[in-house]
Design an enzyme around this catalytic site. Sequence first.
Site, short mmCIF file in Angstrom:
data_model
loop_
_atom_site.label_atom_id
_atom_site.label_comp_id
_atom_site.label_asym_id
_atom_site.label_seq_id
_atom_site.Cartn_x
_atom_site.Cartn_y
_atom_site.Cartn_z
N HIS A 21 6.34 -8.82 -2.28
CA HIS A 21 6.21 -7.41 -2.67
C HIS A 21 6.65 -6.51 -1.52
O HIS A 21 7.40 -5.54 -1.72
CB HIS A 21 4.77 -7.10 -3.06
CG HIS A 21 4.36 -7.68 -4.38
ND1 HIS A 21 3.85 -6.93 -5.41
CD2 HIS A 21 4.38 -8.96 -4.84
CE1 HIS A 21 3.56 -7.70 -6.44
NE2 HIS A 21 3.88 -8.95 -6.12
N ASP A 133 1.89 0.00 -5.72
CA ASP A 133 2.06 -1.27 -6.43
C ASP A 133 1.06 -1.38 -7.57
O ASP A 133 0.11 -0.60 -7.67
CB ASP A 133 1.91 -2.43 -5.45
CG ASP A 133 2.84 -3.59 -5.76
OD1 ASP A 133 3.19 -3.78 -6.93
OD2 ASP A 133 3.22 -4.31 -4.82
#
Length: 478
Positions: A21, A133
């Site tokens: 990520h 996120d």
Amino acid sequence: MDNSRKKSLNVLMLPWLAHGHANRYLELGKRLTQQLDNLSIHFCSTPIILESIRDNLHRLSTVTIPLSQPPPQTRINLIELHLPESAGLPPHLHTTKHLPSHLNPILSRAFAQSEETFAQILETVKPDLVIFDIFQPWAAKQAHQRNIPAVVYIGCTVAMSWYAHSYFSPGKEFPFSEISQTKDNRSEKKGSAGDEQNYRRIIETVILSLKLADFVITRSFREIESKYIDYFSTLLGKEVVPTGPLIPDIGSVSPGDYQEAEEVMHWLNQRQMRSVVFVSFGSECFMPYKEMEQLAHGLELSGACFIWVARFPKIKQKSEEGDCEETNEISAKALLHGLVERVGRERGLVVTSWAPQRKILVHPNLGTFLTHCGWSSVIEGMHAGIPLLALPMDWDQPMNAQLIVNLGVGVQISQRGLGNFTGKDVAASIKQILSSEIGDNVRKNAQDLGELIRTRKDDEIRILSDKILGLVSNVQAA
């Protein structure tokens, strides 16, 4: 020139605590700063994550700043987010990399408990936009409380559209029959109440993040996910903006890895063209011993040359059968050593730390990439134009594998529920993709898609930049 392109613009990024990520967010930050010369990125994460980010920044000017000081005007700044102390979770484990699965809930709770610290960072940095996120809706909440717009940045769209469909339209069939997800396709396939409750909790967290976002950014492009992007946008009632593939430069190897990388590439140089199977399951998926045993058997049966990158958690735990992971790791390493001894180093190479994946994928002697179908691996494999062998392990990976097969750029190894495969299944798929008419067709499709990806322009980043400027301007003018 538009005044919004002259005025300085500060964007704060907060990825989930996984290196996959974080790297995706970093690459987006690089592209945005290339597109907008008035943009500064403030990259916020734990110190252990920032160590790797700092190494990856190469020629960009960076600085790590304490919370008490305002950020200097550099293009990408690194801001440390310190999680609260937690028993069994020291700072060097404030990342999912090398983290055993039983500590993931503890890490998630510690991250959520850092909300107030993140709020202080917002007060200090005063960003014009937050990019967050899917696992931290609290980041969007804190941003909106300060009249700061927030957009969520996701990876694949196909899986996210499926999850959103199952949430908003429970009981209805997903409109794209080639994509399916069942309990047998999740790691929580045992069906216990605890597993199902945890699964639902995570999905609800993700959906809340999507609901709170002003719009959604996805690391994708229309040539592979057009219909899923459109459907996902319809479900959410908000815009979904693709970034393009965002493949980083092949990059330099950090000094500590240089010698090992050279050894891997030297071995690969000595093999025949399109003969090698590259096996890698990312930095955060750890294959159980019984599955490694079958995979090893399959590689041996296939007769193919292979590079296998095998990783293990840093902290050990007891398995459900009561075996210690440390014992399993010792057994697994013995299994790998025995495999190489039997087939010979001319056929097999095992790496237990790091390998230069990007360089391996574009090497002419590589025949196929056997992958767990993490989205970064999928995109990198597509970009390289290499046929993919899909062996999904968890979460979105089964749907990513189905997308690969549907696009005609890969073959899925047969599984009867996740992790339930045999060495014969593995060997059959390797032979199919390396030496059959089906494999030839898959290779051509993969090469065509790779060429398309490599020659396409970065139009999506320009469009995304305009969307960001418009959102910020509208909020500031309101």
